[in-house]
Design an enzyme around this catalytic site. Structure first.
Site, PDB file in Angstrom:
ATOM      1  N   ALA A  50       0.864  -1.167   0.000  1.00 27.33           N
ATOM      2  CA  ALA A  50       0.000   0.000   0.000  1.00 27.33           C
ATOM      3  C   ALA A  50       0.910   1.230   0.000  1.00 27.33           C
ATOM      4  O   ALA A  50       2.062   1.164   0.452  1.00 27.33           O
ATOM      5  CB  ALA A  50      -0.892  -0.017   1.223  1.00 27.33           C
ATOM      6  N   GLU A  55      -0.513  -9.367  -0.330  1.00 30.06           N
ATOM      7  CA  GLU A  55      -1.947  -9.600  -0.084  1.00 30.06           C
ATOM      8  C   GLU A  55      -2.724  -9.685  -1.402  1.00 30.06           C
ATOM      9  O   GLU A  55      -3.633 -10.494  -1.547  1.00 30.06           O
ATOM     10  CB  GLU A  55      -2.498  -8.489   0.824  1.00 30.06           C
ATOM     11  CG  GLU A  55      -1.911  -8.568   2.234  1.00 30.06           C
ATOM     12  CD  GLU A  55      -2.229  -7.347   3.094  1.00 30.06           C
ATOM     13  OE1 GLU A  55      -1.884  -6.215   2.677  1.00 30.06           O
ATOM     14  OE2 GLU A  55      -2.834  -7.506   4.164  1.00 30.06           O
TER      15      GLU A  55
HETATM   16  C1  HXC Z   1       4.962   4.362  -1.498  1.00 29.75           C
HETATM   17  C2  HXC Z   1       6.826   3.428  -2.432  1.00 29.75           C
HETATM   18  C3  HXC Z   1       6.511   2.173  -1.839  1.00 29.75           C
HETATM   19  C4  HXC Z   1       5.320   2.094  -1.058  1.00 29.75           C
HETATM   20  C5  HXC Z   1       8.353   1.972  -2.944  1.00 29.75           C
HETATM   21  N1  HXC Z   1       7.961   3.255  -3.108  1.00 29.75           N
HETATM   22  N2  HXC Z   1       7.484   1.292  -2.176  1.00 29.75           N
HETATM   23  N3  HXC Z   1       6.058   4.502  -2.266  1.00 29.75           N
HETATM   24  N4  HXC Z   1       4.597   3.197  -0.915  1.00 29.75           N
HETATM   25  N5  HXC Z   1       4.911   0.931  -0.484  1.00 29.75           N
HETATM   26  C6  HXC Z   1       8.655   4.304  -3.857  1.00 29.75           C
HETATM   27  C7  HXC Z   1       9.868   4.809  -3.131  1.00 29.75           C
HETATM   28  O1  HXC Z   1       9.502   5.762  -2.153  1.00 29.75           O
HETATM   29  C8  HXC Z   1      10.656   5.434  -4.271  1.00 29.75           C
HETATM   30  O2  HXC Z   1      10.113   6.683  -4.582  1.00 29.75           O
HETATM   31  C9  HXC Z   1      10.360   4.477  -5.420  1.00 29.75           C
HETATM   32  O3  HXC Z   1       9.154   3.784  -5.074  1.00 29.75           O
HETATM   33  C10 HXC Z   1      11.455   3.447  -5.625  1.00 29.75           C
HETATM   34  O4  HXC Z   1      11.678   2.792  -4.388  1.00 29.75           O
HETATM   35  P1  HXC Z   1      13.118   2.686  -3.699  1.00 29.75           P
HETATM   36  O5  HXC Z   1      12.897   2.488  -2.238  1.00 29.75           O
HETATM   37  O6  HXC Z   1      13.989   3.818  -4.115  1.00 29.75           O
HETATM   38  O7  HXC Z   1      13.669   1.342  -4.363  1.00 29.75           O
HETATM   39  P2  HXC Z   1      14.663   0.287  -3.731  1.00 29.75           P
HETATM   40  O8  HXC Z   1      15.775   0.961  -3.021  1.00 29.75           O
HETATM   41  O9  HXC Z   1      14.997  -0.650  -4.855  1.00 29.75           O
HETATM   42  O10 HXC Z   1      13.800  -0.499  -2.629  1.00 29.75           O
HETATM   43  C11 HXC Z   1      12.722  -1.255  -3.006  1.00 29.75           C
HETATM   44  C12 HXC Z   1      11.894  -1.644  -1.728  1.00 29.75           C
HETATM   45  C13 HXC Z   1      11.532  -0.369  -0.965  1.00 29.75           C
HETATM   46  C14 HXC Z   1      12.692  -2.600  -0.876  1.00 29.75           C
HETATM   47  C15 HXC Z   1      10.619  -2.373  -2.246  1.00 29.75           C
HETATM   48  O11 HXC Z   1      10.967   0.586  -1.870  1.00 29.75           O
HETATM   49  C16 HXC Z   1      10.575  -0.598   0.150  1.00 29.75           C
HETATM   50  O12 HXC Z   1      10.928  -1.120   1.211  1.00 29.75           O
HETATM   51  N6  HXC Z   1       9.293  -0.215  -0.052  1.00 29.75           N
HETATM   52  C17 HXC Z   1       8.284  -0.289   0.952  1.00 29.75           C
HETATM   53  C18 HXC Z   1       7.818  -1.720   1.130  1.00 29.75           C
HETATM   54  C19 HXC Z   1       6.752  -1.833   2.212  1.00 29.75           C
HETATM   55  O13 HXC Z   1       7.034  -1.548   3.389  1.00 29.75           O
HETATM   56  N7  HXC Z   1       5.541  -2.249   1.847  1.00 29.75           N
HETATM   57  C20 HXC Z   1       4.451  -2.414   2.779  1.00 29.75           C
HETATM   58  C21 HXC Z   1       3.683  -1.124   2.888  1.00 29.75           C
HETATM   59  S1  HXC Z   1       2.414  -1.237   4.132  1.00 29.75           S
HETATM   60  P3  HXC Z   1      11.054   7.967  -4.885  1.00 29.75           P
HETATM   61  O14 HXC Z   1      10.063   9.067  -5.106  1.00 29.75           O
HETATM   62  O15 HXC Z   1      11.919   8.142  -3.700  1.00 29.75           O
HETATM   63  O16 HXC Z   1      11.823   7.564  -6.124  1.00 29.75           O
HETATM   64  C22 HXC Z   1       1.178  -2.092   3.380  1.00 29.75           C
HETATM   65  C23 HXC Z   1      -0.094  -2.224   4.181  1.00 29.75           C
HETATM   66  C24 HXC Z   1      -1.194  -2.882   3.419  1.00 29.75           C
HETATM   67  O17 HXC Z   1       1.278  -2.556   2.304  1.00 29.75           O
HETATM   68  C25 HXC Z   1      -2.531  -2.720   4.095  1.00 29.75           C
HETATM   69  C26 HXC Z   1      -3.057  -1.325   4.072  1.00 29.75           C
HETATM   70  C27 HXC Z   1      -4.431  -1.186   4.639  1.00 29.75           C
END
Ligand code: HXC
Length: 260
Positions: free
Chosen positions: A66, A114
């Site tokens: 998300a 999910e």
């Molecule tokens: C918003 C995201 C994102 C996310 C990545 N991006 N994941 N933006 N939400 N979930 C964005 C980054 O901010 C970045 O934007 C661009 O995508 C590229 O990501 P990077 O981090 O620069 O890439 P990398 O270093 O290769 O790392 C990849 C990654 C990392 C390991 C996947 O992006 C990451 O950890 N993402 C978050 C994963 C996460 O925690 N997901 C769960 C979310 S909670 P910019 O603008 O800086 O280029 C969830 C809850 C669900 O899902 C239920 C809700 C009700």
């Protein structure tokens, strides 16, 4: 509705839906979930489509979760409503009559894992990564992760992933039964389309009854599940596909199913 965050292709009875926000690794914000709701209800009603493939645009992510930037400042009630919206559309995917395959081409984290789990099954690229990183953000999964992961891979392994937020690779996902097979990135869509082709060659009325019986049976005890199955089995004998399938076998020819 025109989509800003999705791409939809339709070909040979297969719809392929790409989550398309590669700049944010296809993270799901509210607009994307609303578009997904529209797209899924359209595909469910589209008589030219018998099977859906869900994947991510670009070569890096299926869906990286998300959208954290969107969620950061939500109130409790707004967060609840966002989770409910995602749960609703994922339930639409899980319960739609037509089979749905996730082609997991990269990161499938949080809401992405999910999304993959509400599909009927998952085929992964060797580059795919899976996990529920929510506790690392101080939240829990909200699009069904605590419920589907435990059912899919068992409570012990699911709780380890949920509590540690560990991200696992495709081979480990295969070992624990989260995905059915691992393919090279180049081969992923070909393999998924080949599986889709084998499903489409069968009687679609029977496929849909299989899906409904399997899904409904998972929600209940075995005795009720068996009743669901005998009723669905009986219903097959009201279809043209049953008559054609069995007649073709007796006549030693290939069946020409019509999906009715
Ligand atoms: C918003 C995201 C994102 C996310 C990545 N991006 N994941 N933006 N939400 N979930 C964005 C980054 O901010 C970045 O934007 C661009 O995508 C590229 O990501 P990077 O981090 O620069 O890439 P990398 O270093 O290769 O790392 C990849 C990654 C990392 C390991 C996947 O992006 C990451 O950890 N993402 C978050 C994963 C996460 O925690 N997901 C769960 C979310 S909670 P910019 O603008 O800086 O280029 C969830 C809850 C669900 O899902 C239920 C809700 C009700």
């Amino acid at each position: 509705m025109t989509y800003e965050n999705l791409l939809l292709e339709k070909e040979n009875k297969i719809a392929t839906l790409y989550i398309n926000r590669p700049q944010a690794l296809n993270a799901l914000n509210r607009e994307t979930l609303l578009e997904l709701t529209d797209a899924i209800s359209g595909i469910a009603q589209d008589d030219d489509i018998d099977l859906l493939i869900i994947t991510g645009a670009g070569d890096k992510a299926f869906v990286a979760g998300a959208d954290i930037a969107y969620m950061q400042n939500l109130s409790a009630m707004e967060a609840r409503s966002f989770a409910a919206l995602g749960q609703q559309v994922f339930m639409m995917i899980e319960t739609m009559e037509k089979p749905v395959i996730a082609a997991v081409n990269g990161f499938a984290l949080g809401g992405g894992c999910e999304l993959a789990m509400c599909c009927d099954f998952r085929i992964a690229s060797s580059k795919a990564k899976f996990g529920q990183p929510e506790v690392g953000l101080g939240i829990i999964p909200g699009f069904g992760g605590t419920q589907r992961l435990t059912r899919l891979i068992g409570a012990g392994m699911a709780k380890q992933l949920l509590y540690t937020a560990d991200v696992i690779g495709a081979d480990e996902a295969l070992r624990i039964g989260l995905v059915n097979s691992v393919q090279t990135p180049e081969e992923l869509m070909n393999v998924v389309k080949a599986i889709a082709g084998r499903i489409l060659a069968k009687g679609q009325a029977a496929i849909r009854l299989c899906k409904a019986a399997a899904n409904e049976g998972l929600q209940t005890d075995i005795n009720r599940g068996m009743t669901i199955e005998v009723d669905a089995f009986g219903l097959c004998f009201a279809t043209a596909d049953q008559r054609e399938g069995m007649t073709a076998f007796i006549e030693k020819r290939k069946a020409g199913f019509i999906g009715k």
